[in-house]
Design an enzyme around this catalytic site. Structure first.
Site, short mmCIF file in Angstrom:
data_model
loop_
_atom_site.label_atom_id
_atom_site.label_comp_id
_atom_site.label_asym_id
_atom_site.label_seq_id
_atom_site.Cartn_x
_atom_site.Cartn_y
_atom_site.Cartn_z
N PRO A 274 0.90 -1.19 0.04
CG PRO A 274 0.13 -0.85 2.20
CD PRO A 274 0.92 -1.97 1.42
CB CYS A 344 3.74 30.61 -17.70
SG CYS A 344 4.59 31.74 -16.57
N1 LLP Z 1 2.75 -1.44 -6.05
C1 LLP Z 1 3.09 -1.42 -7.33
C2 LLP Z 1 3.56 -2.06 -8.38
C3 LLP Z 1 2.58 -0.03 -7.84
O1 LLP Z 1 2.60 0.46 -9.01
C4 LLP Z 1 1.79 0.88 -7.07
C5 LLP Z 1 1.30 2.24 -7.52
C6 LLP Z 1 1.69 0.61 -5.82
C7 LLP Z 1 1.90 -0.76 -5.37
C8 LLP Z 1 1.12 1.58 -4.67
O2 LLP Z 1 -0.24 1.74 -4.97
P1 LLP Z 1 -1.28 2.83 -4.08
O3 LLP Z 1 -1.40 1.81 -2.70
O4 LLP Z 1 -0.46 3.95 -3.75
O5 LLP Z 1 -2.30 2.84 -4.99
N2 LLP Z 1 0.46 9.29 -9.13
C9 LLP Z 1 -0.93 8.44 -9.31
C10 LLP Z 1 -0.87 7.22 -8.44
C11 LLP Z 1 0.20 6.11 -9.32
C12 LLP Z 1 0.10 4.88 -8.56
C13 LLP Z 1 1.38 4.10 -9.19
N3 LLP Z 1 1.50 2.63 -9.00
C14 LLP Z 1 -1.83 9.25 -8.56
O6 LLP Z 1 -1.44 10.45 -8.01
O7 LLP Z 1 -3.06 8.98 -8.25
#
Ligand code: LLP
Length: 416
Positions: A274, A344
């Site tokens: 997570p 900008c």
């Molecule tokens: N494991 C893997 C292989 C991942 O690619 C990711 C996130 C996670 C775990 C963690 O996921 P989470 O629990 O945070 O959902 N920048 C985007 C989110 C990109 C997520 C990328 N991978 C945003 O601001 O919404």
């Protein structure tokens, strides 16, 4: 976001006044609550207590060493996706035996560094990568512990940029090709099959896609075992959503309830990755109103934070609640405004057509739910120094990353 609440008419992080904080550290500033961080980590840990598990915090969501150190000391593991994140994880004190390495494009140098560190597991995303890892490990005279990241072809029902579990995405090995890929892994001397991995997307607000994907993975584990491949670990990835506005994502416990029956039956060690659900609601972006502008057609509130500080609204059209730091403002008439930064570009906004209590020049605003994918995605666009990061603990705070200086910005460059 209980750790960000009004006390004595002003918004506080735990017991620290954001007004007083801004006076000391300036704006824009990322402010994180240690209590909130630990609460969400412990909620995961508790929810999976009945099975052997490691909560490997996904460093990409917020990689500040202060945040990482807090989680490492609490017993978390780490999920990394680059050599840089490995460096941070080790620096912050995560034991290598709790580090897993994800990502579609690990370089041979990165594979070597992680093998040298003796991390827990590599989540391999293609057969090409499997071959590279096998070669690097054999050169080093070691065996790399691996899981294959399997793409279960499940629709996570989230924003298309952060959906990863569909077969049209670049991630993982299609589930239909998994058995063959595992056969290849078993035949390679430089790798040791340990587990199976998935990650279907981010900001999921329903539990059913997780359950569907895990059911497919569980069937694969059974098929592998029938073929004599030992599978000791199942990595269920990350992706649990948070509440930005009116979303009602499953709680940690509800999420665990959905996954635990299948995991228990498999008798495996469970790995979790997570990110957002640990740090997202543990942080805000604090900004000050510079100017107001009324064009006749639209009202703008120009603040000192911009898309270079928080790119999520521009990139995903995402919603972040904005609260005045001064509670007295809450009684003022609401108005519809765009909250924009100094960059900008018309894409530089933090909120569009937002009903906000009238914000005046000099007011402080808190952009909520900015702890995940906030600072880490910030840039120096428009040669803007990146914001200061502060970690609050009760009535104390620590600057866990100082604001960049102009000298920082040009360090490493040359004038010809
Ligand atoms: N494991 C893997 C292989 C991942 O690619 C990711 C996130 C996670 C775990 C963690 O996921 P989470 O629990 O945070 O959902 N920048 C985007 C989110 C990109 C997520 C990328 N991978 C945003 O601001 O919404």
């Amino acid at each position: 976001m209980d750790h960000f609440a009004y006390r004595n008419s002003e918004l506080c992080c735990e017991r620290v006044s954001l007004r007083a904080l801004a006076a000391h550290v300036g704006t824009p500033a990322y402010v994180y609550s240690k209590a909130a961080l630990l609460e969400s980590y412990r909620a995961y840990d508790g929810a999976f207590a009945e099975v052997p598990h490691v909560v490997c915090y996904s460093i990409k969501a917020n990689a500040n060493l202060g945040v990482l150190g807090t989680l490492a000391r609490a017993g978390a593991g780490a999920d990394i996706v680059s050599g840089g994140e490995l460096f941070r994880a080790l620096r912050a004190g995560f034991p290598p035996s709790k580090i897993i390495f994800d990502g579609v494009g690990k370089t041979r140098d990165e594979l070597r560094e992680a093998l040298k560190a003796e991390i827990l597991m590599f989540n391999v995303e293609s057969r090409s990568e499997l071959r590279a890892l096998d070669e690097v490990a054999r050169e080093m005279g070691v065996r790399a512990p691996v899981a294959l990241r399997v793409n279960p072809d499940v629709d996570p029902q989230t924003h298309q940029y952060i959906a990863t579990g569909l077969k049209t995405s670049k991630f993982g090995i299609p589930i239909a090709q998994a058995l063959e890929a595992y056969e290849e892994a078993a035949s390679r001397e430089g790798v040791q099959v340990m587990g199976v991995d998935m990650h279907i997307g981010s900001q999921l607000t329903k539990a059913s896609p997780f359950a569907d994907a895990l059911a497919r993975l569980a069937a694969l584990v059974k098929a592998l075992r029938e073929r004599g491949t030992e599978v000791r670990m199942v990595d269920v990835g990350g992706g649990l959503g948070i509440r930005y506005r009116e979303e009602t994502p499953p709680t940690h416990r509800e999420y665990a309830m959905v996954l635990l029956p299948a995991l228990r039956e498999l008798g495996v060690t469970v790995l979790l990755e997570p990110g957002r659900s640990i740090v997202g609601n543990a942080g805000i972006l604090l900004t000050r109103v510079l100017y107001r502008k009324d064009t006749g057609d639209k009202r703008f509130v120009v603040v000192d934070a911009a898309m270079n500080d928080l790119i999520r609204p521009a990139l995903y059209d995402s919603y972040h609640e904005i609260r005045p730091v001064d509670a007295a403002r809450l009684g003022d008439p609401m108005e519809s405004v765009d909250v924009v930064g100094p960059v900008c570009e018309s894409g530089d906004f933090l909120a569009k057509d937002r009903e906000l209590a009238a914000a005046e020049e000099g007011d402080l605003l808190a952009v909520m739910s900015a702890g995940a994918y906030g600072f880490v995605m910030s840039s120096n666009y428009n040669t803007r120094p990146r914001a200061v990061e502060v970690l609050v603990d009760g009535d104390r705070y620590t600057i866990v990353r100082r604001r960049e200086t102009y000298e920082d910005l040009v360090a490493g460059e040359t004038t010809l």
